[in-house]
Design a protein around this motif. Structure first.
Motif, PDB file in Angstrom:
ATOM      1  N   VAL A 101      -7.198  15.248  -7.363  1.00  0.00           N
ATOM      2  CA  VAL A 101      -6.762  14.519  -8.468  1.00  0.00           C
ATOM      3  C   VAL A 101      -5.745  13.494  -7.796  1.00  0.00           C
ATOM      4  O   VAL A 101      -5.925  12.302  -8.137  1.00  0.00           O
ATOM      5  N   ILE A 102      -5.073  13.939  -6.877  1.00  0.00           N
ATOM      6  CA  ILE A 102      -4.033  13.118  -6.167  1.00  0.00           C
ATOM      7  C   ILE A 102      -4.803  12.263  -5.402  1.00  0.00           C
ATOM      8  O   ILE A 102      -4.474  11.105  -5.128  1.00  0.00           O
ATOM      9  N   GLY A 103      -6.033  12.652  -4.486  1.00  0.00           N
ATOM     10  CA  GLY A 103      -6.708  11.495  -3.781  1.00  0.00           C
ATOM     11  C   GLY A 103      -7.551  10.812  -4.494  1.00  0.00           C
ATOM     12  O   GLY A 103      -7.522   9.581  -3.981  1.00  0.00           O
ATOM     13  N   VAL A 104      -7.892  11.045  -5.672  1.00  0.00           N
ATOM     14  CA  VAL A 104      -8.599  10.066  -6.580  1.00  0.00           C
ATOM     15  C   VAL A 104      -7.650   8.839  -6.989  1.00  0.00           C
ATOM     16  O   VAL A 104      -7.757   7.711  -7.017  1.00  0.00           O
ATOM     17  N   ASN A 105      -6.364   9.286  -7.533  1.00  0.00           N
ATOM     18  CA  ASN A 105      -5.527   8.376  -7.782  1.00  0.00           C
ATOM     19  C   ASN A 105      -5.046   7.322  -6.672  1.00  0.00           C
ATOM     20  O   ASN A 105      -4.914   6.235  -6.797  1.00  0.00           O
ATOM     21  N   VAL A 106      -4.920   8.136  -5.592  1.00  0.00           N
ATOM     22  CA  VAL A 106      -4.304   7.314  -4.211  1.00  0.00           C
ATOM     23  C   VAL A 106      -5.448   6.382  -3.979  1.00  0.00           C
ATOM     24  O   VAL A 106      -5.233   5.196  -3.692  1.00  0.00           O
ATOM     25  N   LEU A 162      -7.387   1.178  -3.481  1.00  0.00           N
ATOM     26  CA  LEU A 162      -8.765   0.047  -3.529  1.00  0.00           C
ATOM     27  C   LEU A 162      -8.290  -1.095  -4.595  1.00  0.00           C
ATOM     28  O   LEU A 162      -8.869  -2.213  -4.200  1.00  0.00           O
ATOM     29  N   ALA A 163      -7.667  -0.824  -5.417  1.00  0.00           N
ATOM     30  CA  ALA A 163      -7.303  -1.883  -6.472  1.00  0.00           C
ATOM     31  C   ALA A 163      -6.300  -2.702  -5.880  1.00  0.00           C
ATOM     32  O   ALA A 163      -6.448  -3.879  -6.001  1.00  0.00           O
ATOM     33  N   ALA A 164      -5.412  -2.195  -5.078  1.00  0.00           N
ATOM     34  CA  ALA A 164      -4.523  -3.118  -4.339  1.00  0.00           C
ATOM     35  C   ALA A 164      -5.088  -3.845  -3.355  1.00  0.00           C
ATOM     36  O   ALA A 164      -4.978  -5.169  -3.175  1.00  0.00           O
ATOM     37  N   TRP A 165      -6.167  -3.458  -2.687  1.00  0.00           N
ATOM     38  CA  TRP A 165      -6.929  -4.258  -1.616  1.00  0.00           C
ATOM     39  C   TRP A 165      -7.727  -5.385  -2.205  1.00  0.00           C
ATOM     40  O   TRP A 165      -7.755  -6.390  -1.825  1.00  0.00           O
ATOM     41  N   LEU A 166      -8.342  -4.747  -3.371  1.00  0.00           N
ATOM     42  CA  LEU A 166      -9.300  -5.849  -4.074  1.00  0.00           C
ATOM     43  C   LEU A 166      -8.432  -6.972  -4.540  1.00  0.00           C
ATOM     44  O   LEU A 166      -8.739  -8.068  -4.455  1.00  0.00           O
ATOM     45  N   GLY A 167      -7.078  -6.681  -4.994  1.00  0.00           N
ATOM     46  CA  GLY A 167      -6.315  -7.713  -5.546  1.00  0.00           C
ATOM     47  C   GLY A 167      -5.716  -8.651  -4.598  1.00  0.00           C
ATOM     48  O   GLY A 167      -5.783  -9.575  -4.673  1.00  0.00           O
ATOM     49  N   ARG A 168      -5.658  -7.999  -3.300  1.00  0.00           N
ATOM     50  CA  ARG A 168      -5.088  -8.624  -2.061  1.00  0.00           C
ATOM     51  C   ARG A 168      -6.313  -9.645  -1.783  1.00  0.00           C
ATOM     52  O   ARG A 168      -6.223 -10.866  -1.419  1.00  0.00           O
ATOM     53  N   LEU A 216       0.760  -1.117   0.129  1.00  0.00           N
ATOM     54  CA  LEU A 216      -0.041  -0.065  -0.008  1.00  0.00           C
ATOM     55  C   LEU A 216       0.685   1.426  -0.189  1.00  0.00           C
ATOM     56  O   LEU A 216       0.473   2.282  -0.427  1.00  0.00           O
ATOM     57  N   ILE A 217       2.015   1.196   0.985  1.00  0.00           N
ATOM     58  CA  ILE A 217       2.830   2.440   0.698  1.00  0.00           C
ATOM     59  C   ILE A 217       3.578   2.771  -0.662  1.00  0.00           C
ATOM     60  O   ILE A 217       3.439   3.900  -1.048  1.00  0.00           O
ATOM     61  N   GLY A 218       3.863   1.600  -1.140  1.00  0.00           N
ATOM     62  CA  GLY A 218       4.595   1.841  -2.672  1.00  0.00           C
ATOM     63  C   GLY A 218       3.355   2.161  -3.529  1.00  0.00           C
ATOM     64  O   GLY A 218       3.623   3.311  -4.263  1.00  0.00           O
ATOM     65  N   ILE A 219       2.053   1.846  -3.487  1.00  0.00           N
ATOM     66  CA  ILE A 219       1.127   2.171  -4.591  1.00  0.00           C
ATOM     67  C   ILE A 219       0.806   3.506  -4.150  1.00  0.00           C
ATOM     68  O   ILE A 219       0.659   4.292  -5.026  1.00  0.00           O
ATOM     69  N   GLY A 220       0.595   3.850  -2.942  1.00  0.00           N
ATOM     70  CA  GLY A 220       0.282   5.574  -2.633  1.00  0.00           C
ATOM     71  C   GLY A 220       1.268   6.122  -3.143  1.00  0.00           C
ATOM     72  O   GLY A 220       1.010   7.145  -3.664  1.00  0.00           O
TER      73      GLY A 220
END
Length: 405
Positions: free
Chosen positions: A141-146, A151-157, A109-113
């Motif tokens: 814009v930054i918040g939407v990306n993060v 969320l994609a990372a969590w769903l993948g996990r 999550l840290i790397g993705i963020g």
């Protein structure tokens, strides 16, 4: 992403993106040699960093610490490039590939963020940041990306966890099926063994039954016949002894036929147990000229055919043993009906014997063995008490129900 696609996306795509963006930078900044030189140095640094820390180090790719250092350096260099030139934001997919695949949860999550912040900064590069609305727009814009990428990372996990759980369930089911197959195979072998043992036990039981029946019918009858014929050789009234021997032969033949068909003894077909025993005692006393006293106590109870047959055969065998070995002048037979069991006692005043030293050829031989087998098969007990010169007492006790052991 499948495992087959990982090497391509991690080892080829980043260099392709970097080369394309570098070419664009050269075109855009060809008239700014100083700034272009700095960008080219930074591009060379990120390429060499990736080459030295990842591409040429396949053994490090599964190690958390080296990959964490690699991605931290990659993100730092990428952030410098994006701050200088926003079009380097097109290199952020490579950062996502590395963080999604090489970092473990929750460090992922840290790397993705971090990569998402860089991507959001690149996307909002043209938004004026000198005003509040501009700053809010950039932050949005930054918040939407993060938020989206986390969320994609969590769903993948979550998908990986569910997939692993399904795989574990499949593996456990496979192991269980294998154990079940092994158990079924063992059960088949055990079933075959049990069938074999049951057949062998049935054969042994039938042999023992036939041995007991032969002893209680043919052997006892033949003994009586021999005794009568021997007496006829020295008696004036030999016809009486011969007639008695013929009667014994007929009775033994009838009982032998009934034993073959596993039927009840003839005396019990038309009489109660006490009446049948009384008839056996009367005939034995008349045959051997020995005084026998029969006593019946308690209230006669209904018993199973097996229990009645066992007590009748025990009476016959005990009297045969008295005639053959005891040299007794008096015999007492007692049939006792109790609350839950029936006891048969046969006592004589004969020569007696030592039960602890008796062998199969003494004290009734197989007769006592057969008697004990019959009684114990009905959960009963058989006891023999005797001393040399003090007579013998045999006691057989069976439960009223006569349940088989």
């Amino acid at each position: 992403m499948s495992e087959q696609a990982w090497p391509v996306r991690l080892t080829v795509v980043p260099y392709v993106l970097l080369a394309c963006i570098t070419a664009v930078t050269i075109v855009i900044k060809r008239e700014q040699p100083g700034s272009l030189a700095v960008d080219l140095v930074l591009c060379a640094l990120i390429a060499l960093w990736t080459l030295g820390m990842f591409t040429l180090r396949p053994a490090w790719r599964t190690r958390t610490r080296p990959m964490g250092i690699f991605i931290a350096g990659f993100v730092l260099l990428l952030a410098v490039l994006v701050v200088r030139d926003p079009w380097f934001g097109f290199l952020t997919p490579a950062g996502y590939f590395y963080t999604f695949i090489l970092l473990s949860w929750p460090v992922e999550l840290i790397g993705i963020g971090s990569v998402a912040v860089i991507a959001g900064w690149a996307q909002s590069y043209d938004i004026p940041k000198t005003e509040v609305l501009g700053l809010l727009g950039c932050a949005a814009v930054i918040g939407v990306n993060v938020a989206g990428m986390c969320l994609a990372a969590w769903l993948g996990r979550r998908g990986d966890v569910l997939s692993q759980q399904r795989q574990d369930a499949v593996d456990a089911l496979t192991v269980t099926n294998r154990r079940l197959e092994a158990t079924l195979a063992e059960n088949v072998d055990l079933h075959e063994q049990l069938l074999t043992q049951a057949r062998e036990a049935g054969v042994i039981d039938e042999r023992q039954r036939m041995a007991r029946e032969i002893h209680d019918t043919l052997a006892q009858g033949l003994t009586g016949i021999v005794t009568q014929l021997q007496a006829a050789e020295h008696a004036d009234d030999w016809r009486r002894h011969v007639s008695t021997a013929v009667g014994l032969a007929r009775e033994s033949l009838t009982e032998a036929r009934r034993s073959v068909h596993a039927l009840r003894p003839q005396p019990l077909q038309s009489a109660t147990l006490s009446e049948a025993i009384a008839d056996v005692v009367r005939r034995w006393s008349a045959l051997h000229g020995t005084d026998v006293r029969l006593t019946t106590t308690g209230t006669p109870r209904v018993m199973t055919p097996e229990a009645e047959s066992t007590l009748l055969r025990a009476t016959q065998e005990a009297l045969v043993n008295v005639a053959k070995y005891a040299q007794a002048t008096r015999v007492g037979v007692t049939l006792s009906y109790m609350a839950k069991e029936v006891a048969l006692d046969v006592r004589d005043d004969g020569v007696g014997f030592d039960p602890s030293r008796s062998t199969s050829s003494e004290a009734g031989g197989f007769g006592l063995v057969a008697m004990r087998q019959r009684v114990e098969a009905l959960n009963g007990t058989l006891s023999v008490e005797s001393e040399p010169g003090l007579g013998t007492a045999i006691s057989a006790t069976v439960p009223i129900s006569g349940a088989s052991a």
